[in-house]
Design an enzyme around this catalytic site. Sequence first.
Site, PDB file in Angstrom:
ATOM      1  N   HIS A 189      57.876 -44.152  59.812  1.00  0.00           N
ATOM      2  CA  HIS A 189      57.291 -43.032  59.056  1.00  0.00           C
ATOM      3  C   HIS A 189      58.403 -42.105  58.588  1.00  0.00           C
ATOM      4  CE1 HIS A 189      53.637 -40.476  58.135  1.00  0.00           C
ATOM      5  NE2 HIS A 189      54.663 -39.718  57.776  1.00  0.00           N
ATOM      6  N   HIS A 216      59.933 -40.397  54.726  1.00  0.00           N
ATOM      7  CA  HIS A 216      59.761 -40.247  53.274  1.00  0.00           C
ATOM      8  C   HIS A 216      61.118 -40.272  52.588  1.00  0.00           C
ATOM      9  CE1 HIS A 216      55.449 -38.926  53.391  1.00  0.00           C
ATOM     10  NE2 HIS A 216      55.788 -38.713  54.650  1.00  0.00           N
ATOM     11  N   ASP A 270      53.105 -44.233  47.961  1.00  0.00           N
ATOM     12  CA  ASP A 270      52.172 -43.225  48.458  1.00  0.00           C
ATOM     13  C   ASP A 270      51.248 -42.687  47.369  1.00  0.00           C
ATOM     14  OD1 ASP A 270      51.375 -41.418  50.544  1.00  0.00           O
ATOM     15  OD2 ASP A 270      52.497 -39.846  49.509  1.00  0.00           O
ATOM     16  N   HIS A 307      48.381 -41.332  55.940  1.00  0.00           N
ATOM     17  CA  HIS A 307      48.498 -40.185  56.838  1.00  0.00           C
ATOM     18  C   HIS A 307      47.059 -39.787  57.213  1.00  0.00           C
ATOM     19  CE1 HIS A 307      52.385 -39.747  54.841  1.00  0.00           C
ATOM     20  NE2 HIS A 307      52.725 -38.726  55.606  1.00  0.00           N
ATOM     21  N   GLU A 320      46.530 -35.274  61.007  1.00  0.00           N
ATOM     22  CA  GLU A 320      47.658 -34.350  61.133  1.00  0.00           C
ATOM     23  C   GLU A 320      47.128 -32.944  60.855  1.00  0.00           C
ATOM     24  OE1 GLU A 320      50.406 -34.545  57.894  1.00  0.00           O
ATOM     25  OE2 GLU A 320      52.042 -33.572  58.981  1.00  0.00           O
ATOM     26  N   ASP A 355      59.704 -38.612  59.853  1.00  0.00           N
ATOM     27  CA  ASP A 355      58.998 -37.991  58.715  1.00  0.00           C
ATOM     28  C   ASP A 355      59.945 -37.549  57.584  1.00  0.00           C
ATOM     29  OD1 ASP A 355      56.681 -37.392  57.397  1.00  0.00           O
ATOM     30  OD2 ASP A 355      56.047 -35.743  58.681  1.00  0.00           O
TER      31      ASP A 355
HETATM   32 ZN   LIG Z   1      54.681 -38.131  56.347  1.00  0.00          ZN
END
Ligand SMILES: [Zn+2]
Length: 359
Positions: free
Chosen positions: A33, A35, A157, A216, A219, A297
């Site tokens: 995970h 980006h 994404d 995702h 969260e 992340d």
């Molecule tokens: Zn993320």
Amino acid sequence: MSGSDSGLDDGLDDGLDAGLGELIGRLPKVELHLHLEGSIPPELALRLARRHGRGLPGMADGAAGLREHYRFASFTEFVRMYLAISACLVDAEDFCEIAVALGRELAAQRVVYAEVTFTPMTHVARGVDAAVMLAGLAEGRARAREQYGVELAWVFDIVRSLGDQAAPTLELALRGREQGVIGLGFSGPEAAGWPIAPFGPVFARGRAEGLRSLPHAGEMAGPRSIWDALTVLGADRIGHGVRAVDEPALLEHLALHQVPLEVCPTSNLGIGLYPDLAAHPLPRLLAAGLAVSLASDDPPMFATSLVQEYRRCAAAYGWDAAQLRALAAAGVRHSFMSEPRKVELLAEQDRVAAELGWV
Ligand SMILES: [Zn+2]
């Protein structure tokens, strides 16, 4: 909570046992995970901004000024900075350069494989030619492999607040399959105003074509969002998913079906979900038998790295070598590497642990 008072700057002075620290550093690891646009270090962001005459908060004071602004005080500020940096990506060379930079950073941490989220339509919507962008990514991925021995796979994404970009993202993901695109991601506001149902058909098409569903969920919102990711999007893994702790039936379901969660503790602290690691649900997720791997992340924006995630958690939760090895192995098992490569990497982890005396 702001980054400055959440203890994100602990560096290596975290009191962790030196032997465990060496194990964390030397184990070949997998990151699930991460980006791409959130992995650009301040120095590179500054270079890209100057190259294209773009402005970034704090850039008048150079990389140090920019670094200060990486320490955002809210999720909204985080998104603003993330988009400002994204806007500095214009040419194929820019996309190539950020992928190569990521490869270099991952290699330094002994991360040998990463499934990296990239949000193509934020760039295409700004006027970037999709073919140019995909060519840059392909070149960067090839160089990361050649120069650093790091294998990058892409997760394209879909941002839920930009619904009309879902189908074009799928098209780009399908075009990019030969260049390492393995799945569709799903991000953006987890809120009632942005329903998930309209995205079901796009994910169904993607899955039918062999793409993985990697949203995702859980969260910013609670268990309902995770259930939706499972039932509406057919999630193969859940990005974050930490709010599963709020519902015993969901915990039971995730444990029973071993749906992997990509847990990014420092990111959760950085946007104020939990005040500190002591309050973070990770130990409860593990105790409930869930399939968990650790991830970082947006590392420079949360002042972290995959190695730091392992170190901070090991120090905070008193993990031993067996727990660390189990998490590193989980990263491999939950990935979409080929089965022979998984077997090879797990054996390599065993070999390194044995060499360091952790049998
Ligand atoms: Zn993320």
